[in-house]
Scaffold this active site. Sequence first.
Site, PDB file in Angstrom:
ATOM      1  N   HIS A 237       9.455  -3.861  -0.342  1.00 45.88           N
ATOM      2  CA  HIS A 237       8.313  -4.536  -0.971  1.00 45.88           C
ATOM      3  C   HIS A 237       7.862  -3.733  -2.188  1.00 45.88           C
ATOM      4  O   HIS A 237       8.273  -2.583  -2.370  1.00 45.88           O
ATOM      5  CB  HIS A 237       7.141  -4.641   0.017  1.00 45.88           C
ATOM      6  N   ASP A 239       4.062  -2.545  -3.990  1.00 41.34           N
ATOM      7  CA  ASP A 239       2.627  -2.524  -3.705  1.00 41.34           C
ATOM      8  C   ASP A 239       1.933  -3.397  -4.761  1.00 41.34           C
ATOM      9  O   ASP A 239       2.379  -3.473  -5.898  1.00 41.34           O
ATOM     10  CB  ASP A 239       2.100  -1.085  -3.746  1.00 41.34           C
ATOM     11  N   HIS A 294      10.290  -0.521  -2.684  1.00 42.57           N
ATOM     12  CA  HIS A 294      10.553   0.557  -1.732  1.00 42.57           C
ATOM     13  C   HIS A 294      10.570   0.068  -0.293  1.00 42.57           C
ATOM     14  O   HIS A 294      10.127  -1.050   0.007  1.00 42.57           O
ATOM     15  CB  HIS A 294       9.527   1.684  -1.901  1.00 42.57           C
ATOM     16  N   ARG A 304       7.333   9.935  11.835  1.00 43.76           N
ATOM     17  CA  ARG A 304       6.822   9.985  10.457  1.00 43.76           C
ATOM     18  C   ARG A 304       5.401   9.431  10.415  1.00 43.76           C
ATOM     19  O   ARG A 304       5.126   8.354  10.954  1.00 43.76           O
ATOM     20  CB  ARG A 304       7.728   9.139   9.553  1.00 43.76           C
TER      21      ARG A 304
END
Length: 356
Positions: A237, A239, A294, A304
């Site tokens: 996607h 941002d 990304h 993570r």
Amino acid sequence: MTTSLSNAYKDTNIHLNNIIPLDFGSVLQLPESHVWTDDDDSGQDRRGRVRTCLVRADAAASPPVIDLRAPDSAGLAGEACRRWGVFQVTNHEVPRDLVEDVEAHARRLFQLPADRKLRALRASNGVTGYGVARISPFFPKSMWHEGFTIMGSAMEHAKLLWPHHYQEFCDAMDKYQKKMKALAYKILLVILKALGVDEEDHDKLASSFLYQSDGALQLNSYPSCPNPSRAIGLAPHTDSLLLTILHQNDTDGLQIMQEGVGWVPIRPTPGALVVNIGDLMHILSNATFHNMYHRVVPNKTSHRFTMAYFYGPPADSVLAPLPKLPGPPRFRAITVKEYIGIKNKHLEKALSFIQT
Ligand SMILES: O=C(O)CCC(=O)C(=O)O
Ligand SMILES: [Fe+2]
């Protein structure tokens, strides 16, 4: 009187209420609902077919780490925005112990039992709360991810998680958001300078994006995954807003798509924060700055955690390519609210609706 950024998200057409994160602690194998094939992330065919997990670029080159105190920081940031749409920053003046404190609170939140976290589920027309990524409805499979979004105060939702011990969490989130807002403004000025907008132009611009932008904080958790090569942490996607500032713990996972190369990892650099360009800055820059495409991939052994701060103008701000830039404008003027509405319907195709 401007309308706050959260208004751009409320009442937009996205239905997340039936999708809740998996109880990751209770599964030993990757459930079918979370198995991705090469086709599952290609619905949004923006930059050619994107294979889910298998392309790993041998990143001979990667985006720079820029010292914000360096005299040439604007030049370096400009180059990075044109080539990559992302860079990392050091000397950002966000105290390391604050970052660590917020990360520790995020860990504590995501370690709560699933039924407790669900008490603070984000409402379908709300912004703050626990839940899946906002892009989830666009994809046929679920992501190996859970998140907690905060816009403004986290108090109401934190009380649902810790009825008696919510204050510390709220204080840390408030403090971090304040620091992020100040840093985002500083980086915005650096980026605008790189676009040729200097201090003298600021008053001429008189734009609400310059003086009244605000942010949302997104805590992300990607637990270790029993079969990471078939799972996706966060689907590809861009941002939506002006820029995003991301802290990542010491676990890899973020990758950016570099045309002609493949997925390039953005490895955690101790003490550095990742800054990436969003769609609204891509519009302002007349498409000279990349809006970084990304994704996040999970891994087998470590958990993570990230904190993403999304920075953008009030909902009723009108954005258009900056008048100083050469060439005809490639996008029509649009309010933030209208753009978020289009994005929530069309995801990566949103920009094509406002191209001139
Ligand atoms: O967690 C990450 O590394 C990236 C998060 C992200 O892309 C997002 O929240 O939009
Ligand atoms: Fe993102």
